[in-house]
Write a protein that holds these residues in place. Structure first.
Motif, PDB file in Angstrom:
ATOM      1  N   SER A  10       0.862  -1.181   0.000  1.00 49.12           N
ATOM      2  CA  SER A  10       0.000   0.000   0.000  1.00 49.12           C
ATOM      3  C   SER A  10       0.894   1.225   0.000  1.00 49.12           C
ATOM      4  CB  SER A  10      -0.869  -0.005   1.255  1.00 49.12           C
ATOM      5  OG  SER A  10      -1.370   1.296   1.488  1.00 49.12           O
ATOM      6  N   GLU A  28       0.267   3.650   1.768  1.00 51.71           N
ATOM      7  CA  GLU A  28       0.096   4.256   3.089  1.00 51.71           C
ATOM      8  C   GLU A  28       0.853   3.483   4.157  1.00 51.71           C
ATOM      9  OE1 GLU A  28      -4.440   5.104   1.990  1.00 51.71           O
ATOM     10  OE2 GLU A  28      -3.992   5.180   4.140  1.00 51.71           O
ATOM     11  N   ARG A  50       0.400   3.460   7.326  1.00 44.34           N
ATOM     12  CA  ARG A  50      -0.484   2.863   8.321  1.00 44.34           C
ATOM     13  C   ARG A  50      -0.921   1.450   7.898  1.00 44.34           C
ATOM     14  NH1 ARG A  50      -5.978   3.273   8.363  1.00 44.34           N
ATOM     15  NH2 ARG A  50      -5.827   4.820   6.720  1.00 44.34           N
ATOM     16  N   LYS A  51      -1.241   1.319   6.604  1.00 44.67           N
ATOM     17  CA  LYS A  51      -1.723   0.010   6.142  1.00 44.67           C
ATOM     18  C   LYS A  51      -0.612  -1.037   6.184  1.00 44.67           C
ATOM     19  CE  LYS A  51      -5.779   1.418   3.665  1.00 44.67           C
ATOM     20  NZ  LYS A  51      -6.111   2.159   2.437  1.00 44.67           N
ATOM     21  N   GLU A  75       1.870  -0.949   8.249  1.00 42.11           N
ATOM     22  CA  GLU A  75       2.105  -1.260   9.660  1.00 42.11           C
ATOM     23  C   GLU A  75       1.033  -2.195  10.203  1.00 42.11           C
ATOM     24  OE1 GLU A  75       4.896   2.378  11.259  1.00 42.11           O
ATOM     25  OE2 GLU A  75       2.723   2.639  11.383  1.00 42.11           O
ATOM     26  N   GLU A  76      -0.181  -2.024   9.691  1.00 42.45           N
ATOM     27  CA  GLU A  76      -1.253  -2.952  10.081  1.00 42.45           C
ATOM     28  C   GLU A  76      -0.959  -4.361   9.574  1.00 42.45           C
ATOM     29  OE1 GLU A  76      -4.882   0.269  10.261  1.00 42.45           O
ATOM     30  OE2 GLU A  76      -4.915  -1.235   8.655  1.00 42.45           O
ATOM     31  N   LEU A  77      -0.425  -4.420   8.364  1.00 49.79           N
ATOM     32  CA  LEU A  77      -0.059  -5.718   7.794  1.00 49.79           C
ATOM     33  C   LEU A  77       1.025  -6.372   8.650  1.00 49.79           C
ATOM     34  CD1 LEU A  77      -0.029  -7.776   5.363  1.00 49.79           C
ATOM     35  CD2 LEU A  77       1.833  -6.403   4.447  1.00 49.79           C
ATOM     36  N   ASN A  78       2.027  -5.577   8.990  1.00 55.84           N
ATOM     37  CA  ASN A  78       3.115  -6.067   9.832  1.00 55.84           C
ATOM     38  C   ASN A  78       2.564  -6.634  11.136  1.00 55.84           C
ATOM     39  OD1 ASN A  78       5.261  -6.057  11.799  1.00 55.84           O
ATOM     40  ND2 ASN A  78       6.489  -4.941  10.305  1.00 55.84           N
ATOM     41  N   LYS A  79       1.653  -5.901  11.721  1.00 56.69           N
ATOM     42  CA  LYS A  79       1.058  -6.312  12.999  1.00 56.69           C
ATOM     43  C   LYS A  79       0.252  -7.603  12.843  1.00 56.69           C
ATOM     44  CE  LYS A  79      -1.773  -4.290  16.601  1.00 56.69           C
ATOM     45  NZ  LYS A  79      -2.660  -3.184  16.914  1.00 56.69           N
ATOM     46  N   LEU A  80      -0.493  -7.675  11.749  1.00 58.43           N
ATOM     47  CA  LEU A  80      -1.303  -8.863  11.494  1.00 58.43           C
ATOM     48  C   LEU A  80      -0.410 -10.103  11.353  1.00 58.43           C
ATOM     49  CD1 LEU A  80      -4.082 -10.163  10.713  1.00 58.43           C
ATOM     50  CD2 LEU A  80      -3.526  -9.599   8.352  1.00 58.43           C
ATOM     51  N   LYS A 114       1.054 -11.008  14.777  1.00 59.20           N
ATOM     52  CA  LYS A 114       0.053 -11.658  15.643  1.00 59.20           C
ATOM     53  C   LYS A 114      -0.149 -13.123  15.242  1.00 59.20           C
ATOM     54  CE  LYS A 114      -1.749  -8.545  18.518  1.00 59.20           C
ATOM     55  NZ  LYS A 114      -2.521  -7.318  18.331  1.00 59.20           N
ATOM     56  N   GLU A 143      -5.294  11.367   3.524  1.00 58.73           N
ATOM     57  CA  GLU A 143      -4.338  10.332   3.965  1.00 58.73           C
ATOM     58  C   GLU A 143      -2.944  10.942   4.104  1.00 58.73           C
ATOM     59  OE1 GLU A 143      -7.258   7.123   3.687  1.00 58.73           O
ATOM     60  OE2 GLU A 143      -5.528   7.627   4.902  1.00 58.73           O
TER      61      GLU A 143
END
Lengths: 432, 142
Positions: A381, A383, A385-386, A388-393, A396, B97
């Protein structure tokens, strides 16, 4: 100090006789009661009565981790379940775990082995033993616990975690012996220092540390920092748990208790038995276990055997500190991690491709597992943030699948080396 | 709408330089860029004169690339110019964004690249409020 002087210091000749008698018994037993062993021996054209000398065991087929998986969970047990009083298992998480069963006598045997180990570390009925291995399916906690009770020590079953409380108990209860992983011992030290407690405030004298490979350097670090004698205890779930081998006070190799385990060193590639002193893969035959006997089990651990007499008086062979694994499995903070497990977890995250690399480092005192994952176009992405969300997912998923904390780093596609079709999956920077 | 090319980059020495080199060798001109970075990775965002080719060339060179729709908005090049545009957007509830400034300008106005959550809504708002934004061809030709 010995726990069982007669056995531990038995003259080699008598020990060899005992080993041969017990091997024969074991081979007869598995041939009669475990179909998988009978089939393998029949295929190899070996009958139990062919085993007439200790050297003859090299004609028996190996048992591998795959055999354990194929016979999951109880297929290799040699007794009916009514005789099994305990089931333990390895930390195998995404795949099937390795399962071990124990009869009442097996539990006693195991307790005796750990009792010998603790005695090697100077423990006695007057000692206070804190068991900071995890209790549960993992053999570390209960194994150390039963051994410590066996010698009549006062056992503190603190289990793993809550390190500040571990230190408090250590100080308040006057712990003399600690049982945990070596990296956790060093972590306890760091926490202790942050609590302004010095080793001089404690009665700690020695520790039996195992469940992960560690170096002589780490031993001296533990010994210097905690001001104790640090003993390496060797074992694995399949074999019985901790207590297969232990450092005596000489610390020039770990005594393998040959009245219960018969070691061989083989060339991991050819399977050929190597002469004494050679380095290779450790193969173990259990010769007293009732519920879950193992014939020529390939441990995948690389070491060498030393039959020279030890200054401590024990006659049992010494294995060198384990150098590494002959396959890709890594042990991180006592937990077995196979690249294949990481792969199957990653593949569960939509869009993630199985291009990854495991990097293990020892950051200070604890093992750190970092997993590099290539970013494919599907998950990329513009972005932050997205991503980083992927990294977190991904993190986990890996953490719940592997059972340990990991770091995830997203990397560029193609940046993970692919060589000769088979990717290098593990970089172990711990220099073990 | 304007097509932005985004490239995934690891935070490693020399990685950033490689992208302009690949594009430069292909005769592609970079019009605007911004980098968003974390400790581990960065995202290089580019406005170029030929997005489809840039996309293709970077992909062939092994990069992870994506195309994103962004808006090139004319902002009065005077104190409070950008603030005025942002306030209008905030009032209308348009989520931004990220944004970054264009390198060159066409006139007395500055050009700012906006990545908004909902492009159509933003476009409607800009038209209603008399805020100008450029067509893709105008941007690529700058």
């Amino acid at each position: 100090m010995y726990w069982d002087k007669e056995m531990e210091c038995m003259p080699r000749e008598k020990l060899e006789e005992l080993k041969l008698r017990r091997i024969k018994e074991t081979v007869f037993r598995v041939y009669a009661f475990v179909p998988s062993y009978r089939e393998k021996m029949d295929t190899a054209g070996v009958k139990p009565q062919d085993i007439q000398t200790l050297e003859d065991i090299q004609y028996l087929p190996f048992t591998t981790k795959q055999d354990l998986r194929d016979n999951y969970p109880f297929g290799l047990f040699a007794v009916p379940m009514s005789e099994v009083v305990r089931i333990q298992s390895s930390s195998g998480t995404t795949g099937k775990p390795t399962v071990a069963g124990y009869t009442r006598r097996d539990i006693l045997t195991w307790s005796e082995l750990v009792a010998r180990a603790l005695t090697c570390a100077g423990a006695s009925r007057h000692s206070i033993v804190q068991v900071a291995y995890g209790y549960g399916l993992f053999t570390g906690g209960l194994g150390a616990h039963y051994g410590a009770e066996r010698i009549g020590a006062s056992v503190i079953p603190s289990s793993g975690g809550n390190t500040q409380r571990q230190v408090m108990l250590m100080q308040d209860f006057g712990t003399t012996h600690l049982a945990c992983t070596p990296s956790y011992a060093l972590f306890i030290y760091d926490v202790m220092r942050s609590m302004n407690i010095s080793p001089e405030d404690l009665k700690l004298r020695a520790g039996i540390f195992g469940a992960e490979p560690w170096t002589e350097n780490m031993r001296s670090e533990i010994e210097t920092k905690l001001r104790i004698s640090a003993h390496d205890i060797y074992g694995m779930t399949e074999l019985i748990g901790p207590g297969v081998a232990i450092d005596c006070s000489c610390k020039e190799g770990l005594h393998i208790w040959e009245d219960h385990f018969v070691p061989e060193i083989i060339d991991p590639d050819t399977g050929k038995v190597l002469p004494p002193g050679s380095e290779g893969e450790l193969v173990i035959t259990t010769i007293t276990k009732e519920a879950f006997p193992l014939i020529r089990y390939r441990t995948r651990d690389l070491t060498s055997l030393n039959y020279e007499p030890c200054k401590c008086g024990r006659t049992h062979v010494r294995m060198k500190k384990v150098k590494g694994r002959s396959d890709d499995m890594i042990i991180v903070r006592g937990v077995n991690v196979f690249p294949s497990m990481v792969e199957s977890i990653l593949l569960r995250v939509p869009g993630v491709e199985p291009h990854y690399l495991l990097i293990v480092e020892r950051d200070g005192t604890l093992d750190e597992l970092e997993i590099l994952v290539e970013v494919s176009e599907k998950v990329f992405s513009d972005e932050v943030r997205k991503l980083e969300e992927l990294n977190k997912l991904i993190r986990k998923e890996l953490e719940s699948g592997l059972g340990i904390a990991v770091k995830v780093r997203l990397v560029e596609p193609g940046s993970i080396e692919r060589s000769e079709g088979k990717a290098k999956r593990v970089v172990d920077k711990r220099n073990l | 709408m304007v097509k932005q090319i985004s490239v995934f980059l690891e935070n490693k020495a020399g990685r950033l330089a490689s992208v302009p080199r690949v594009l430069g060798n292909a005769g592609i001109n970079i019009r605007a860029l911004s980098i968003a970075d974390t400790s581990d990775f960065g995202i290089l965002r580019l406005i170029v004169n030929d997005p489809p080719r840039a996309y293709q060339i970077l992909k062939e060179s092994g990069y992870t690339v994506s195309e994103t729709e962004v808006m090139a908005v004319r902002v009065p090049d005077s104190p409070g110019g950008l603030a005025g545009v942002l306030e209008v957007m905030a009032e209308a509830g348009i989520n931004i964004e990220y944004l970054y400034a264009f390198i060159g300008t066409t006139s007395e106005d500055a050009l700012v690249i906006f990545k908004v959550e909902n492009v159509d809504e933003a476009a409607k708002l800009f038209i209603a409020k008399g805020i100008q934004f450029l067509e893709d061809k105008e941007v690529y030709a700058l």
